[in-house]
Design an enzyme around this catalytic site. Structure first.
Site, PDB file in Angstrom:
ATOM      1  N   LYS A 161       5.420   1.703  -2.829  1.00  0.00           N
ATOM      2  CA  LYS A 161       5.478   2.741  -3.633  1.00  0.00           C
ATOM      3  C   LYS A 161       5.609   3.083  -5.227  1.00  0.00           C
ATOM      4  O   LYS A 161       6.380   2.164  -5.667  1.00  0.00           O
ATOM      5  CB  LYS A 161       6.257   3.904  -3.010  1.00  0.00           C
ATOM      6  CG  LYS A 161       6.272   5.773  -3.096  1.00  0.00           C
ATOM      7  CD  LYS A 161       5.030   5.980  -2.229  1.00  0.00           C
ATOM      8  CE  LYS A 161       4.514   7.201  -2.641  1.00  0.00           C
ATOM      9  NZ  LYS A 161       4.350   7.741  -0.750  1.00  0.00           N
ATOM     10  N   GLY A 197      -2.374   8.637  -4.384  1.00  0.00           N
ATOM     11  CA  GLY A 197      -1.974   9.103  -4.571  1.00  0.00           C
ATOM     12  C   GLY A 197      -1.168   9.710  -3.664  1.00  0.00           C
ATOM     13  O   GLY A 197      -0.741   8.849  -2.634  1.00  0.00           O
ATOM     14  N   ASP A 198      -0.054  10.900  -4.289  1.00  0.00           N
ATOM     15  CA  ASP A 198       0.983  11.331  -3.325  1.00  0.00           C
ATOM     16  C   ASP A 198       1.241  12.746  -4.143  1.00  0.00           C
ATOM     17  O   ASP A 198       0.284  13.154  -4.609  1.00  0.00           O
ATOM     18  CB  ASP A 198       2.085  10.092  -3.700  1.00  0.00           C
ATOM     19  CG  ASP A 198       2.851  11.021  -2.634  1.00  0.00           C
ATOM     20  OD1 ASP A 198       3.203  10.520  -1.768  1.00  0.00           O
ATOM     21  OD2 ASP A 198       4.175  11.528  -2.415  1.00  0.00           O
ATOM     22  N   ASN A 204      -2.625  18.802  -1.274  1.00  0.00           N
ATOM     23  CA  ASN A 204      -3.919  18.442  -0.945  1.00  0.00           C
ATOM     24  C   ASN A 204      -2.678  17.971   0.833  1.00  0.00           C
ATOM     25  O   ASN A 204      -4.062  18.345   2.089  1.00  0.00           O
ATOM     26  CB  ASN A 204      -3.712  17.200  -0.594  1.00  0.00           C
ATOM     27  CG  ASN A 204      -4.944  16.338   0.291  1.00  0.00           C
ATOM     28  OD1 ASN A 204      -4.133  15.303   0.624  1.00  0.00           O
ATOM     29  ND2 ASN A 204      -6.413  16.299  -0.321  1.00  0.00           N
ATOM     30  N   LYS A 229       5.480   3.531   8.182  1.00  0.00           N
ATOM     31  CA  LYS A 229       4.243   3.612   8.867  1.00  0.00           C
ATOM     32  C   LYS A 229       3.033   2.640   8.527  1.00  0.00           C
ATOM     33  O   LYS A 229       1.872   3.459   9.374  1.00  0.00           O
ATOM     34  CB  LYS A 229       4.276   5.019   7.528  1.00  0.00           C
ATOM     35  CG  LYS A 229       2.806   6.522   7.533  1.00  0.00           C
ATOM     36  CD  LYS A 229       2.524   7.106   5.772  1.00  0.00           C
ATOM     37  CE  LYS A 229       3.809   7.173   5.980  1.00  0.00           C
ATOM     38  NZ  LYS A 229       3.676   8.291   4.587  1.00  0.00           N
ATOM     39  N   GLN A 273       7.470   3.622   4.044  1.00  0.00           N
ATOM     40  CA  GLN A 273       5.902   3.347   4.071  1.00  0.00           C
ATOM     41  C   GLN A 273       5.425   1.871   5.011  1.00  0.00           C
ATOM     42  O   GLN A 273       4.019   1.506   5.615  1.00  0.00           O
ATOM     43  CB  GLN A 273       5.176   3.075   2.733  1.00  0.00           C
ATOM     44  CG  GLN A 273       4.588   3.241   2.574  1.00  0.00           C
ATOM     45  CD  GLN A 273       3.112   4.320   2.382  1.00  0.00           C
ATOM     46  OE1 GLN A 273       3.860   6.212   1.709  1.00  0.00           O
ATOM     47  NE2 GLN A 273       1.987   4.556   3.075  1.00  0.00           N
ATOM     48  N   THR A 319      -5.230  13.785   5.307  1.00  0.00           N
ATOM     49  CA  THR A 319      -3.844  13.344   5.727  1.00  0.00           C
ATOM     50  C   THR A 319      -2.919  15.022   6.780  1.00  0.00           C
ATOM     51  O   THR A 319      -2.615  14.052   8.420  1.00  0.00           O
ATOM     52  CB  THR A 319      -2.544  13.542   4.869  1.00  0.00           C
ATOM     53  OG1 THR A 319      -2.717  12.158   3.685  1.00  0.00           O
ATOM     54  CG2 THR A 319      -1.131  13.271   5.266  1.00  0.00           C
ATOM     55  N   LYS A 339       1.097  -1.539   0.227  1.00  0.00           N
ATOM     56  CA  LYS A 339      -0.088   0.303  -0.115  1.00  0.00           C
ATOM     57  C   LYS A 339       0.380   1.625  -0.392  1.00  0.00           C
ATOM     58  O   LYS A 339       2.085   1.341   0.767  1.00  0.00           O
ATOM     59  CB  LYS A 339      -1.099  -0.244   1.465  1.00  0.00           C
ATOM     60  CG  LYS A 339      -1.287   1.498   1.552  1.00  0.00           C
ATOM     61  CD  LYS A 339      -3.363   0.939   0.706  1.00  0.00           C
ATOM     62  CE  LYS A 339      -3.974   1.977   0.376  1.00  0.00           C
ATOM     63  NZ  LYS A 339      -3.352   2.476  -0.808  1.00  0.00           N
TER      64      LYS A 339
HETATM   65  N1  GLU Z   1       0.669   8.868  -0.235  1.00  0.00           N
HETATM   66  C1  GLU Z   1       0.628   8.507   0.884  1.00  0.00           C
HETATM   67  C2  GLU Z   1       1.362   8.465   2.318  1.00  0.00           C
HETATM   68  O1  GLU Z   1       2.255   8.835   1.581  1.00  0.00           O
HETATM   69  C3  GLU Z   1      -0.668   7.978   0.777  1.00  0.00           C
HETATM   70  C4  GLU Z   1      -0.389   6.580   0.331  1.00  0.00           C
HETATM   71  C5  GLU Z   1      -2.005   5.367   0.840  1.00  0.00           C
HETATM   72  O2  GLU Z   1      -3.151   6.750   0.825  1.00  0.00           O
HETATM   73  O3  GLU Z   1      -1.997   4.877   0.298  1.00  0.00           O
HETATM   74  O4  GLU Z   1       1.376   7.837   2.865  1.00  0.00           O
END
Ligand code: GLU
Length: 444
Positions: free
Chosen positions: A126, A165-166, A240, A114, A111, A209, A90
């Site tokens: 990612k 998204g990112d 965002n 996190k 990630q 976020t 994810k």
């Molecule tokens: N890009 C965001 C992050 O850095 C969200 C990633 C997601 O929702 O999968 O955590």
């Protein structure tokens, strides 16, 4: 040499020219030393750290697309499926000219921890491309997204890997990518998060976020006997994360006085006008220089400068390594007592150290910005049960996740003798769950 140092050295040797990846690995491995030392023999025998720092899979592909003049361009697409010990990969998709494999690996590595900290069953991954969405027409964006997904769709799925998204990837891009996935794979499933509300998106994902960042900041402040209401806040970025951090900070009674984009920054001593900010960035997709048209008393400056303003709290919400040692010195000199990272690794290693040594409360991105991906996981849950929850329900869950997350990192830091060091706390707490799952699943 200690096992941790050996692995850090090996990562640098095996991944040349990837400074952001080295930085992320070094920060994590350095923090988890006390855990590794207690289990050094077993971890070494099982090559646990080597397995942790080597992605399970890296996919790199060609993305050809045609611009409005009929010219064909070729970008590079990436997906790094880093670690699936606790759930499907994810993580977001970054579209920015600076993207390369090292950037995607640093983001994918972060990630893992996190996602673990959210307490939800999601692994780390990612993706992205060096495509620059700036100045492109809607049709060009669609052409790129369709071409990108034509290849990516072979490797992802609701139970295997769920992008989102990112930077550079928002609701519009997710829509085009989802449409192409469905068309090729013939599956209407929760393969992406951050979807539009009419086709399986979750309420509160857009805000998540930024809101989560403030829920965690508030919890961190309260734990240290402070209140967020009445405080002056510096926000960098105008995407965002920055927009919804500004919104929630304002709702909590703080005053946000700055925002920035890649060309300049705004100082509004009366507090950022959210309506104007949303209109400029979300609707018209313009530069921040437009802000003074809405607020003639505000200042617009070219270049960098957000961190030079006197304030109480700083929330870097733009991009990696945007807050340097020099900036950290200015923040301390100007009275900032808390920094919480809305972006991924926005503070350089020496700046983080300086802030912590000077008594600034510091929440690292992998904890502070985890609300986005946590709410993505809630979107996955809703997609699986083919239901959608109310805004209040999702926002309430997000709030609880962030408060619990803070509690865990606070406890983990204290447990290892690093009370108040939330970098160590986040890395240890994130690592513990992943290691437990990796050990349970054998050598894979
Ligand atoms: N890009 C965001 C992050 O850095 C969200 C990633 C997601 O929702 O999968 O955590």
């Amino acid at each position: 040499m200690s096992y941790v140092d050996e692995v850090i050295q090996e990562v640098e040797k095996k991944n040349p020219g990837e400074p952001e990846f080295h930085q992320a690995v070094e920060e994590v491995l350095d923090s988890i030393r006390p855990v590794v030392e207690q289990n050094e023999e077993k971890f070494r025998r099982d090559a646990l750290l080597e397995r942790l720092v080597n992605p399970e899979r890296q996919i790199k592909f060609r993305v050809p697309w045609t611009d409005d003049n009929g010219q064909v361009h070729v970008n590079t697409g990436y997906r790094v499926q880093f670690n699936s010990a606790i759930g499907p990969y994810k993580g977001g998709i970054r579209l920015h000219p600076s993207v390369n494999i090292g950037i995607i690996k640093f983001l994918g590595f972060e990630q893992i921890f996190k996602n673990s900290l959210t307490g939800l069953p999601i692994g780390g991954g990612k993706g992205g491309s060096d495509f620059d969405p700036k100045g492109k027409s809607d049709r060009e964006i669609m052409a790129f997204c369709q071409s990108f997904m034509t290849e990516l769709c072979k490797y992802i799925g609701a139970d295997t890997d769920v992008p989102a998204g990112d930077i550079g990837t928002g609701a519009r891009e997710i829509g085009y990518m989802f449409g192409q996935y469905k068309r090729i794979r013939g599956l209407f499933e929760g393969v992406l998060t951050g979807k539009g509300l009419s086709y399986g998106g979750s309420l509160a994902r857009t805000e998540a976020t930024g809101y989560g960042l403030l829920y965690l900041t508030k919890a961190m402040l309260e734990r240290n006997g402070k209140d967020i209401a009445g405080k002056t806040v510096l926000v960098s970025g105008a995407g965002n994360v920055a927009i919804y951090a500004t919104e929630k900070a304002t709702q909590l009674g703080a005053k946000v006085v700055t925002v920035s984009d890649s060309t300049g920054w705004v100082y509004d001593s009366e507090g950022i006008d959210l309506k104007a900010l949303k209109e400029i960035k979300e609707v018209k997709r313009q530069r921040l220089s437009e802000y003074t048209k809405y607020r003639p008393n505000a200042e617009y400056h070219e270049g960098k400068g957000v961190w030079s303003v006197k304030a109480d709290i700083a929330l870097p919400c733009a991009t990696q390594n945007e807050l340097t040692l020099e900036d950290a010195k200015m923040l301390v000199a100007n009275g900032v007592f808390a920094v919480a990272e809305g972006a991924n690794m926005p503070t350089t290693a020496d700046a983080t150290k300086y802030l912590q040594e000077n008594g600034v409360l510091f929440a690292p991105g992998k904890a502070a910005n985890a609300g986005g991906v946590a709410t993505s996981a809630l979107e996955m849950s809703q997609n699986s049960e083919r239901l959608s929850w109310s805004f209040e329900e999702v926002d309430g869950k997000l709030h609880d996740i962030m408060v619990t997350l803070f509690k865990h990192i606070d406890e983990a830091a204290a447990r290892y003798g690093f009370a108040g060091n939330y970098v160590v706390g986040a890395n240890i707490a994130g690592f513990e769950k992943v290691v437990d799952a990796m050990n349970a699943q054998g050598i894979v």
